[in-house]
Design a protein around this motif. Sequence first.
Motif, PDB file in Angstrom:
ATOM      1  N   SER A 314     -57.993 -50.940  26.137  1.00  0.00           N
ATOM      2  CA  SER A 314     -58.321 -49.538  25.860  1.00  0.00           C
ATOM      3  C   SER A 314     -57.819 -48.618  26.952  1.00  0.00           C
ATOM      4  O   SER A 314     -57.480 -47.458  26.691  1.00  0.00           O
ATOM      5  CB  SER A 314     -59.834 -49.373  25.674  1.00  0.00           C
ATOM      6  N   PHE A 318     -52.160 -45.732  24.224  1.00  0.00           N
ATOM      7  CA  PHE A 318     -50.972 -45.728  23.378  1.00  0.00           C
ATOM      8  C   PHE A 318     -50.167 -47.022  23.513  1.00  0.00           C
ATOM      9  O   PHE A 318     -49.402 -47.365  22.615  1.00  0.00           O
ATOM     10  CB  PHE A 318     -50.087 -44.519  23.703  1.00  0.00           C
ATOM     11  N   PRO A 321     -51.325 -52.001  21.732  1.00  0.00           N
ATOM     12  CA  PRO A 321     -50.733 -53.189  21.101  1.00  0.00           C
ATOM     13  C   PRO A 321     -49.815 -53.963  22.047  1.00  0.00           C
ATOM     14  O   PRO A 321     -49.802 -55.195  22.019  1.00  0.00           O
ATOM     15  CB  PRO A 321     -49.952 -52.606  19.915  1.00  0.00           C
ATOM     16  N   LEU A 398     -45.907 -52.096  16.534  1.00  0.00           N
ATOM     17  CA  LEU A 398     -47.240 -51.502  16.413  1.00  0.00           C
ATOM     18  C   LEU A 398     -47.459 -50.432  17.478  1.00  0.00           C
ATOM     19  O   LEU A 398     -48.083 -49.397  17.216  1.00  0.00           O
ATOM     20  CB  LEU A 398     -48.311 -52.589  16.538  1.00  0.00           C
ATOM     21  N   THR A 399     -46.947 -50.678  18.673  1.00  0.00           N
ATOM     22  CA  THR A 399     -47.046 -49.678  19.742  1.00  0.00           C
ATOM     23  C   THR A 399     -46.300 -48.407  19.347  1.00  0.00           C
ATOM     24  O   THR A 399     -46.789 -47.288  19.558  1.00  0.00           O
ATOM     25  CB  THR A 399     -46.484 -50.233  21.053  1.00  0.00           C
ATOM     26  N   VAL A 402     -48.381 -46.466  16.912  1.00  0.00           N
ATOM     27  CA  VAL A 402     -49.452 -45.731  17.589  1.00  0.00           C
ATOM     28  C   VAL A 402     -48.894 -44.489  18.274  1.00  0.00           C
ATOM     29  O   VAL A 402     -49.487 -43.402  18.211  1.00  0.00           O
ATOM     30  CB  VAL A 402     -50.165 -46.642  18.604  1.00  0.00           C
ATOM     31  N   CYS A 403     -47.750 -44.639  18.934  1.00  0.00           N
ATOM     32  CA  CYS A 403     -47.142 -43.498  19.626  1.00  0.00           C
ATOM     33  C   CYS A 403     -46.669 -42.439  18.637  1.00  0.00           C
ATOM     34  O   CYS A 403     -46.756 -41.233  18.915  1.00  0.00           O
ATOM     35  CB  CYS A 403     -45.969 -43.974  20.488  1.00  0.00           C
ATOM     36  N   ILE A 405     -48.081 -41.777  15.736  1.00  0.00           N
ATOM     37  CA  ILE A 405     -49.301 -41.064  15.316  1.00  0.00           C
ATOM     38  C   ILE A 405     -49.761 -40.122  16.430  1.00  0.00           C
ATOM     39  O   ILE A 405     -50.174 -38.985  16.174  1.00  0.00           O
ATOM     40  CB  ILE A 405     -50.402 -42.078  14.962  1.00  0.00           C
ATOM     41  N   GLY A 406     -49.689 -40.591  17.687  1.00  0.00           N
ATOM     42  CA  GLY A 406     -50.072 -39.739  18.811  1.00  0.00           C
ATOM     43  C   GLY A 406     -49.203 -38.506  18.909  1.00  0.00           C
ATOM     44  O   GLY A 406     -49.696 -37.399  19.198  1.00  0.00           O
ATOM     45  N   CYS A 442     -39.317 -43.229  17.513  1.00  0.00           N
ATOM     46  CA  CYS A 442     -40.329 -44.254  17.201  1.00  0.00           C
ATOM     47  C   CYS A 442     -40.051 -44.882  15.842  1.00  0.00           C
ATOM     48  O   CYS A 442     -40.161 -46.109  15.671  1.00  0.00           O
ATOM     49  CB  CYS A 442     -41.729 -43.636  17.219  1.00  0.00           C
ATOM     50  N   THR A 456     -39.857 -48.340  23.058  1.00  0.00           N
ATOM     51  CA  THR A 456     -41.274 -48.556  23.379  1.00  0.00           C
ATOM     52  C   THR A 456     -41.559 -48.272  24.838  1.00  0.00           C
ATOM     53  O   THR A 456     -42.618 -47.731  25.191  1.00  0.00           O
ATOM     54  CB  THR A 456     -41.694 -49.993  23.039  1.00  0.00           C
TER      55      THR A 456
END
Length: 596
Positions: A314, A318, A321, A398-399, A402-403, A405-406, A442, A456
């Motif tokens: 956690s 970002f 993963p 997956l990372t 997430v990035c 979406i961020g 991304c 990444t």
Amino acid sequence: MTSPEKPTSRLPAPTLWIVLAVLVALGYLFGLGGDHIPRNGDELVYAHISRLTAATGHWLPLVSSYDFMRNTKPPLLFWQAMVVGGWGDHWTLLNLRLPSLAYTWGIALMVGLLTWKLFRSETNPSMLSSGVSAEHRQRHAKVMGAIAAIVYLSFFSTYRYGRPYLTSAAETFWLFGVFFAVAWSPAKLLASRWKFPLLAGIAIGIGCLYKSFAMVVPVGFGLALCYQMVGAKLAPWKIFRRGIVPDAVKVAAICLIGLGIFGLWFVIDPQPGEVWREFVVGENAGKMNSSRGYFQTAFSGSSGILTILTGYFSNALFLLPLSVGGFWAAWRSYRQRAGTAQTLSAAEKVMWLWLLALALVFMLPTQRSTRYLIPAMPALAVVIALYWERIGRIWFSLTLLVCLIGTLAMGLIGYGALRATQNSGLYSPLYWLFLAATVLACGVGMFKKEWTRPVTALAGFAVLFALAWATNPFNGELGRFRADTNARLLGQAVSVPSNFNGHFERYEFIIPGAKIVPYYAEQPVDYQDVDALFKTSRYALVQRRVGQPPCAQCRILDERWDLRSRQDEKDGTMAAFKTPETYWYAKEYLVERLAP
């Protein structure tokens, strides 16, 4: 962009990645002096204590408006602020935060150098089997060193706690620095009779003077494991061995030196009894007690053991993963080595032992937080870099998701700012181009294999930089009152909203020279009893949602834009999408009572 695995002759990959690492480090300067950077809310409490202590002209005792929050951190943290702030003469957020940034840069440099050394000196089986040259391995080592530094700087915990004044950077620098030194030269330092124990003890003592004497426990435990498993090369339970007594004496000496340096606080503070009561008993021993009982706390709630078990992931946010993938790749590598002559390098063992020691020790208190694991995040960055090419591509993809979406979230925040201010030119076209380029990169990286890893490496920090860019306009003119307003408020009492301990201290930087009178407002935009504020001060600051007037019987003298520090749970998460202009932003008015 060129993959670090296959550098070409046309592109100087090592130079490119080193330049990128330097640019990422310099990116930490962007918005550093602003009021709206990711931070621990307690930063303002400690800025408050530092300012009042500096005003006395003495180093000690520490001074605070709160009787219950004074000796809550050792003095080195406050002295640092007092010195760089010129004892109040240069009291700006930028000045207070620069030492934190210097520490963070130092940590990133250690991460990069250690990774470079490991790739340069350790045998890489995949490369040997491919018949790659020694020159290629040297170039690859530089690339991976740069990537490791970028990964560390891209952890959200680094960005959030490695820049503000109240930071984890200082203790991380000194505590991780000990394990960095051991990993750099394990055989020599673990065999040292007194030089390394002395220097390590001093480093730990300085770290404790920033954080707490309790830090000698995880560091001592980690060093004990290093002496046993790296120095003696034995399992941790095989303690009945030759040399155990000298090694135990060294660890004990290191811890005692650290405690001795920390203990100087009691010697020089004019009120040592208060230090004992407030810091040792209240701040530290209190974290070992819980009215709910140890096991009930350990296995439920936000302070459970699960907080520590998942803390390293956690903290990466970002890059979550990718950090999970690093652990998984390390586990698979361990299983593959079972029954063979291959073993972990001594330096990698040191990194794992520091990660393990910190996590195990901080499972013991009843109060647990992922922040406690931050001093080992540099070790995690090194580990991720070591397994970079063995981490499955799915974890990188997956990372990137997430990035992506961020990045879209940063676009939403920017869109909310446009709707709130009704200023279409609030951001330059470069901001939207940067967001679009990040989303595109991304997306391509998820599907184009040769782009996956290099994109990444940069995507995590791209999101953090976009966050700084989105909030930056509110650190400038939009977030300030006019110069004549500040002149008017010099020496005047001004009621200001506060919804957290010391949150009112931010106004010492927004309206310098005014006499700040805080009033509690859990949701400042909903505070209604404005007339009561004029009983204690002529002027008041009142926050409102976009389009709402501050009060009926008052005169508006000035206004500025602010980012809301805490959203109302009643609004729900969907409010961030439906009405981002009121979810993220508020208008703050300087008002005075209408003349009777």
